[in-house]
Design a protein around this motif. Structure first.
Motif, PDB file in Angstrom:
ATOM      1  N   VAL A  98      -2.826  -0.550   9.374  1.00 52.52           N
ATOM      2  CA  VAL A  98      -2.585   0.818   8.227  1.00 52.52           C
ATOM      3  C   VAL A  98      -3.573   0.077   7.075  1.00 52.52           C
ATOM      4  CG1 VAL A  98      -1.386   1.650   6.442  1.00 52.52           C
ATOM      5  CG2 VAL A  98      -0.940   1.488   8.995  1.00 52.52           C
ATOM      6  N   GLY A  99      -4.828   1.000   6.723  1.00 53.53           N
ATOM      7  CA  GLY A  99      -5.904   0.726   5.181  1.00 53.53           C
ATOM      8  C   GLY A  99      -7.068  -0.308   5.149  1.00 53.53           C
ATOM      9  N   GLY A 100      -7.638  -0.095   7.240  1.00 57.57           N
ATOM     10  CA  GLY A 100      -8.437  -0.154   7.295  1.00 57.57           C
ATOM     11  C   GLY A 100      -9.561  -1.548   6.637  1.00 57.57           C
ATOM     12  N   LYS A 101      -8.525  -2.086   6.601  1.00 59.67           N
ATOM     13  CA  LYS A 101      -9.265  -3.875   6.617  1.00 59.67           C
ATOM     14  C   LYS A 101      -9.566  -4.448   7.419  1.00 59.67           C
ATOM     15  CE  LYS A 101      -8.156  -5.619   1.652  1.00 59.67           C
ATOM     16  NZ  LYS A 101      -7.828  -6.590   0.813  1.00 59.67           N
ATOM     17  N   THR A 102     -10.448  -4.818   7.524  1.00 57.51           N
ATOM     18  CA  THR A 102     -11.024  -5.835   9.288  1.00 57.51           C
ATOM     19  C   THR A 102     -11.544  -7.044   9.140  1.00 57.51           C
ATOM     20  OG1 THR A 102     -13.111  -5.345   9.350  1.00 57.51           O
ATOM     21  CG2 THR A 102     -10.818  -3.754   9.770  1.00 57.51           C
ATOM     22  N   ALA A 158       8.275   2.611   8.406  1.00 57.30           N
ATOM     23  CA  ALA A 158       7.849   4.007   8.013  1.00 57.30           C
ATOM     24  C   ALA A 158       7.420   3.625   6.268  1.00 57.30           C
ATOM     25  CB  ALA A 158       8.900   5.045   8.736  1.00 57.30           C
ATOM     26  N   ASP A 159       8.560   3.309   5.568  1.00 60.64           N
ATOM     27  CA  ASP A 159       8.237   3.170   4.099  1.00 60.64           C
ATOM     28  C   ASP A 159       7.874   2.410   4.092  1.00 60.64           C
ATOM     29  OD1 ASP A 159      11.163   4.527   4.503  1.00 60.64           O
ATOM     30  OD2 ASP A 159      12.221   3.020   3.707  1.00 60.64           O
ATOM     31  N   CYS A 160       7.214   1.269   4.374  1.00 59.15           N
ATOM     32  CA  CYS A 160       6.548  -0.129   4.200  1.00 59.15           C
ATOM     33  C   CYS A 160       5.026   1.205   4.467  1.00 59.15           C
ATOM     34  CB  CYS A 160       6.429  -1.289   5.036  1.00 59.15           C
ATOM     35  SG  CYS A 160       8.307  -2.146   4.653  1.00 59.15           S
ATOM     36  N   ILE A 161       4.967   1.694   5.577  1.00 58.26           N
ATOM     37  CA  ILE A 161       3.749   2.142   5.724  1.00 58.26           C
ATOM     38  C   ILE A 161       3.583   3.074   4.693  1.00 58.26           C
ATOM     39  CG2 ILE A 161       2.579   4.108   7.376  1.00 58.26           C
ATOM     40  CD1 ILE A 161       3.586   2.226   9.503  1.00 58.26           C
ATOM     41  N   ARG A 162       4.808   4.010   4.077  1.00 57.84           N
ATOM     42  CA  ARG A 162       4.518   4.761   3.178  1.00 57.84           C
ATOM     43  C   ARG A 162       3.851   4.798   1.917  1.00 57.84           C
ATOM     44  NH1 ARG A 162       9.109   6.861   3.650  1.00 57.84           N
ATOM     45  NH2 ARG A 162       8.292   8.404   6.287  1.00 57.84           N
ATOM     46  N   HIS A 163       4.287   3.027   1.751  1.00 54.33           N
ATOM     47  CA  HIS A 163       4.016   2.299   0.676  1.00 54.33           C
ATOM     48  C   HIS A 163       2.441   2.007   0.684  1.00 54.33           C
ATOM     49  CE1 HIS A 163       4.564   0.251  -3.139  1.00 54.33           C
ATOM     50  NE2 HIS A 163       3.587  -1.103  -3.007  1.00 54.33           N
ATOM     51  N   LYS A 164       2.025   1.800   1.977  1.00 51.75           N
ATOM     52  CA  LYS A 164       1.364   0.857   1.871  1.00 51.75           C
ATOM     53  C   LYS A 164       0.328   2.119   1.864  1.00 51.75           C
ATOM     54  CE  LYS A 164      -2.595  -2.090   4.692  1.00 51.75           C
ATOM     55  NZ  LYS A 164      -2.265  -3.333   5.252  1.00 51.75           N
ATOM     56  N   ALA A 165       0.625   3.637   2.616  1.00 49.90           N
ATOM     57  CA  ALA A 165      -0.085   4.442   2.430  1.00 49.90           C
ATOM     58  C   ALA A 165      -1.633   4.884   0.733  1.00 49.90           C
ATOM     59  CB  ALA A 165      -0.009   5.628   3.250  1.00 49.90           C
ATOM     60  N   LYS A 166       0.203   5.038   0.053  1.00 51.04           N
ATOM     61  CA  LYS A 166      -0.170   5.484  -1.161  1.00 51.04           C
ATOM     62  C   LYS A 166      -1.333   4.789  -1.937  1.00 51.04           C
ATOM     63  CE  LYS A 166       2.213   6.801  -4.977  1.00 51.04           C
ATOM     64  NZ  LYS A 166       1.764   6.079  -6.529  1.00 51.04           N
ATOM     65  N   VAL A 167      -1.118   3.435  -1.933  1.00 53.00           N
ATOM     66  CA  VAL A 167      -2.233   2.247  -1.910  1.00 53.00           C
ATOM     67  C   VAL A 167      -3.192   2.301  -2.081  1.00 53.00           C
ATOM     68  CG1 VAL A 167      -2.663  -0.179  -2.830  1.00 53.00           C
ATOM     69  CG2 VAL A 167       0.348   1.089  -3.080  1.00 53.00           C
ATOM     70  N   VAL A 168      -3.089   2.497  -0.797  1.00 52.19           N
ATOM     71  CA  VAL A 168      -4.701   2.516  -0.240  1.00 52.19           C
ATOM     72  C   VAL A 168      -5.571   4.030  -0.570  1.00 52.19           C
ATOM     73  CG1 VAL A 168      -6.347   2.100   1.912  1.00 52.19           C
ATOM     74  CG2 VAL A 168      -3.944   1.059   1.570  1.00 52.19           C
ATOM     75  N   SER A 169      -4.490   4.413  -0.753  1.00 50.40           N
ATOM     76  CA  SER A 169      -5.029   6.313  -1.095  1.00 50.40           C
ATOM     77  C   SER A 169      -5.878   6.273  -2.464  1.00 50.40           C
ATOM     78  CB  SER A 169      -4.519   7.176  -0.977  1.00 50.40           C
ATOM     79  OG  SER A 169      -4.275   7.744   0.813  1.00 50.40           O
TER      80      SER A 169
END
Lengths: 353, 353
Positions: free
Chosen positions: B131-135, B209-220
């Motif tokens: 999640v988050g698009g870092k490659t 899912a909780d962790c992904i939600r946290h990360k999605a917010k930060v990356v947005s």
């Protein structure tokens, strides 16, 4: 001197155009720079490089299209990591299109993207490739197949470098300039008015800024080549690239001119372009390349176009055809029809010569 | 099943989370796909791959961190060009963090970026790296030094894959989950409440899912890692990466846990973190790794941290320190002080054991 602003969604790029731009802006590049240049530029401007960029590391790639490959890219990364280049460093691309494309790619990948300033030294790179953030290398016989969209923060376009440019390189730049003439009514008028002085340096300086202004507008609207606006900039390139891959010996700008010449024929035969307008563009092209090659195996060469990354299905070929002054039109042709028209154009050239 | 939306400026990414996500969404991936996976996944799920993706070409990289290099990347590009992958194709990354990172980079570079769907198969990649698009790939001894920011259009996170995951891989994923616990008060509470059932699959599905939600917010908020928000996700990673480069033998997630443990010591000694809170995080870490290594040459190992790309000057080291529940704080330490504290922590571990 004038500044042209390219407001891409990802980054605002400032293009400094005109005589004196190098002397004014190059010394303002932050000290922790990493210079990428080529063997020609390094031989001609070695002293200027060391007096301007002081102790910054300089990586010199062999001049020529063949350097645009991943092995050279890896050598650049080796030097960058060895020199301890950080996120706050600036890559400076000092050279023509090959240097700009590979240095841009290096800057976009290193630590997921560090600052890059483009200082194009050839007419072709000044007028076109240094602006707009397309970076690339060739791979496995496919041109520009690996790359990124990555805007330079600044582009320094100084006609000073054109003084040492071989005539052939000026012709290459004029290839892209005539392409802009086929896209932009204003540039078309300027070219027609100056058709007997196309190689004049003062003229080149002024028309370069016009072309950059056109490109900056297109890229601001369609940075990632999605809406179709940016695709127009590929006028002449489908056939030009195919010939370039097949025949190899000429350089990119010459192939763009030749490609535009062949695509004018296709556009006219497809009923997209009037003869009078096509003739006027052809006469401009012939001011730059006296004799358009009448390729004997044009049909086979054109087949290579199906591998162009712009052609999603490999059974058809898309070209951006000049339609009328200030307007182009995309045409998609079945591969057989496209190759036949290319062969017809070659035959017409034989008869004419 | 639930969808989590990551609205990055460059692209909206949809994360499909929960049991059944693979069966529902994987068959919807367009036919012209190019599958990248690794030897472990291919051995376990070969039949599922061929029944789901039919005739799509599959490129299998050797499992393990050592595949994250440019030679493997070049082999991927060879296969992609040979298979005639076009702009309209979709890369599918089916595997753990290594597959996701290198496949993401390949997709972002091929024709300047084609669509990619991430299907993470390890807990670590489900909870974090997909999640988050870092490659990225590693290069010349520097971790993740070459890469891009490039969002997958879709991430399919299905706990089905965890059933075949070795316990050690679950520990690695818990490393990142505990990191999120140190950043997010809600996840911290969940972890404390379930501290005796951390390895339970139903618990892992829900906390993922909780962790992904946290990360999605930060990356947005901070897609390109510029404002500092995204930097918080590096908690535990500065020291973890340094140990990873120096000692090599453990895997990334374990090193993140060990790094977090050492950085908790540094945070406490620097007065940034209260003992009670640090103790509660340490006890969580010890539920996952019973014995934290008391590295004898921790000081030399920590020196490697100065090469981390997050440290612009090579005389200081920056860490994201846990401060209190739901809050972290960046601390920048002179290199000598940082390495001394790391060595002190190792000595404290010896005394304790």
């Amino acid at each position: 001197m004038q500044d042209i602003i390219l407001s891409a969604p990802s980054l605002k790029s400032v293009i400094r155009c005109g005589a004196g731009a190098f002397q004014k802006y190059a010394p303002q590049i932050p000290e922790n720079a990493f210079i990428i240049t080529d063997s020609n530029v390094s031989a001609l401007y070695g002293d200027l490089i060391s007096s301007t960029f002081k102790s910054a590391p300089v990586f010199v790639i062999p001049a020529g299209e063949r350097s645009k490959n991943y092995k050279v890219l890896i050598k650049i990364f080796e030097k960058m990591t060895e020199c301890g280049i950080t996120r706050k460093s600036t890559v400076v691309a000092l050279g023509g299109g090959v240097v700009g494309d590979i240095a841009g790619l290096a800057a976009s990948l290193y630590m997921r993207g560090i600052n890059i300033v483009q200082i194009p030294t050839t007419l072709l790179s000044q007028v076109d490739s240094s602006v707009g953030g397309k970076t690339a290398i060739d791979f496995n016989g496919v041109k520009n197949v690996l790359g990124t969209f990555y805007q330079p923060s600044e582009v320094i376009v100084d006609p000073m470098f054109l003084k040492t440019l071989p005539a052939r390189e000026v012709r290459c730049g004029l290839g892209e300039i005539i392409k802009y003439g086929a896209l932009d009514g204003g540039i078309y008028n300027t070219l027609i008015k100056n058709q007997d002085g196309l190689f004049d340096l003062a003229f080149l300086e002024s028309v370069t800024a016009d072309c950059i202004r056109h490109k900056a507008k297109v890229v601001s609207e369609d940075e990632k080549d999605l809406s179709g606006a940016r695709k127009t900039l590929n006028l002449g390139h489908t056939t030009g690239h195919a010939f370039e891959l097949y025949y190899k010996r000429k350089s990119h700008g010459e192939f763009v001119l030749i490609g535009t010449y062949y695509e004018l024929y296709i556009a006219q035969q497809s009923g997209v372009c009037e003869k009078a307008y096509a003739d006027s563009l052809r006469s401009l092209i012939k001011k730059v390349i006296k004799k358009i090659p009448a390729y004997a195996d044009a049909e086979q060469a054109a087949c290579v176009a199906k591998f162009d990354k712009k052609n999603d299905r490999q059974t058809s070929v898309s070209i951006v055809a000049p339609a009328e002054k200030g307007r182009s039109e995309e045409i998609v042709l079945p591969l057989e029809k496209y190759t036949r028209l290319v062969a017809d154009c070659a035959r017409a050239l034989v008869e004419e010569q």
